[in-house]
Design an enzyme around this catalytic site. Structure first.
Site, PDB file in Angstrom:
ATOM      1  N   SER A   1       8.333 -14.268  12.347  1.00 21.94           N
ATOM      2  CA  SER A   1       7.544 -14.962  11.322  1.00 21.94           C
ATOM      3  C   SER A   1       8.362 -15.375  10.114  1.00 21.94           C
ATOM      4  O   SER A   1       7.990 -16.328   9.417  1.00 21.94           O
ATOM      5  CB  SER A   1       6.376 -14.076  10.876  1.00 21.94           C
ATOM      6  OG  SER A   1       6.839 -12.791  10.497  1.00 21.94           O
TER       7      SER A   1
ATOM      8  N   HIS B   1       5.682 -12.429   3.131  1.00 17.53           N
ATOM      9  CA  HIS B   1       6.451 -13.422   3.891  1.00 17.53           C
ATOM     10  C   HIS B   1       7.016 -14.499   2.959  1.00 17.53           C
ATOM     11  O   HIS B   1       6.528 -14.663   1.841  1.00 17.53           O
ATOM     12  CB  HIS B   1       5.558 -14.100   4.949  1.00 17.53           C
ATOM     13  CG  HIS B   1       5.375 -13.288   6.185  1.00 17.53           C
ATOM     14  ND1 HIS B   1       4.555 -12.194   6.248  1.00 17.53           N
ATOM     15  CD2 HIS B   1       5.923 -13.408   7.422  1.00 17.53           C
ATOM     16  CE1 HIS B   1       4.585 -11.665   7.456  1.00 17.53           C
ATOM     17  NE2 HIS B   1       5.431 -12.391   8.190  1.00 17.53           N
TER      18      HIS B   1
END
Length: 310
Positions: free
Chosen positions: A62, A287
């Site tokens: 990711s 993230h």
């Protein structure tokens, strides 16, 4: 205090739902050789001519895919790839033909086996690497050591002792073994790339720094003060291992961690490269955001500019 703890619990609920199984790791290999880092936008320069029209394959988890960064595209939708992730930006700058098979939640096992996502199946990522591939980037390993589990566990524990180090007590003795077990898996991935594309330029891309130094910013980022150094150390050790494996395989390591302090999850919204639990721009919690992807793309392009084969 009850109000503060309530905010922490709500934040953790959001994090668990958004990134369970998909969280990745940031890290550093400042002491390892072959690392490349840079600040500011980097021009492709003569690199564009070298890679123009060449086949470029992006592999990874990711932190490569860019979940929730607009615009999401590609199949399967469950991989949550962005067309503004660093592979897309690098391909634009060097004018390469990109095949992006990165997928949120990927582990090293997903390089050679199909990965099931909530919205479809991603084929084995290494199947995209063919003999005519000229450029490969790969970012993998964070999910193998279970950093998503550790991050969420640390957040939950912080509510019980925000000034202490509950996460260190829980996970501190397991990290070296997790990284040791992941090391040969990363080596096998790099060997698989070399076998399939012997002439390709290979770059192992590290992870952006996630956490600041003490005192942090609990409960906005619910990590206890005493656990910040522990989590930062996990990131550094993971990326040091990635740098070592890159060097051993003849690949280039791109250090995304260096100079990340002040761009971490606690940074101001106009400076951060990674999002915390409380989002300030479109991205998955814990993230990279769009600015982080631009920073990593800059560092990859600098690595290509520095390559002897350009």
């Amino acid at each position: 205090m009850k109000k503060v703890l309530g905010l922490g619990a709500a934040s953790l609920t959001l994090a668990a739902s958004a990134v369970a199984g998909n969280a990745a790791v940031a890290g550093s290999a400042a002491a390892a050789g072959g690392a490349v880092s840079v600040g500011g936008t980097v021009s492709a320069g003569g690199t564009a001519a070298r890679w123009e029209g060449e086949r470029y394959v992006a592999l990874g988890d990711s932190f490569t895919a860019g979940p929730l960064i607009p615009k999401q595209h590609g199949t399967p939708a469950g991989c949550m790839r962005s067309n503004r992730n660093y592979p897309s930006l690098v391909a634009e700058r060097v004018k390469a033909r990109l095949t992006d098979v990165s997928c949120s939640g990927a582990k090293t096992t997903d390089m050679t086996a199909s990965q099931r996502t909530p919205l479809g199946v991603n084929p084995p990522q290494l199947s995209a690497v063919t003999a005519d591939t000229s450029l490969v980037t790969v970012g993998i390993g964070g999910n193998d050591i279970g950093f998503g589990e550790i991050s969420i566990g640390c957040g939950l524990a912080s509510a019980t002792n925000p000034l202490g180090a509950p996460c260190t007590a829980r996970y501190g003795t397991t990290i070296d073994q997790r990284i040791k077990e992941t090391t040969p898996k990363v080596a096998a991935v790099l060997n698989g790339i070399r076998t399939r594309a012997p002439q390709a330029k290979v770059l192992v891309v590290g992870y952006l720094r996630l956490v600041p130094e003490r005192p942090g910013c609990w409960p906005v980022v619910p990590i206890a003060q005493g656990d910040l150094a522990f989590l930062d150390g996990v990131e550094r050790r993971l990326n040091a291992m990635l740098a070592e494996q890159a060097k051993a395989s003849g690949a280039t390591f791109v250090d995304a961690y260096e100079n990340g302090l002040g761009h971490d999850m606690c940074a101001a919204s106009d400076r951060k490269w990674v999002e915390g639990i409380v989002l300030t721009s479109p991205a998955a919690p814990i993230h990279p955001n769009a600015a982080g992807m631009r920073e990593v793309a800059d560092r990859v392009v600098k690595a290509l500019n520095a390559s002897r084969d350009v």
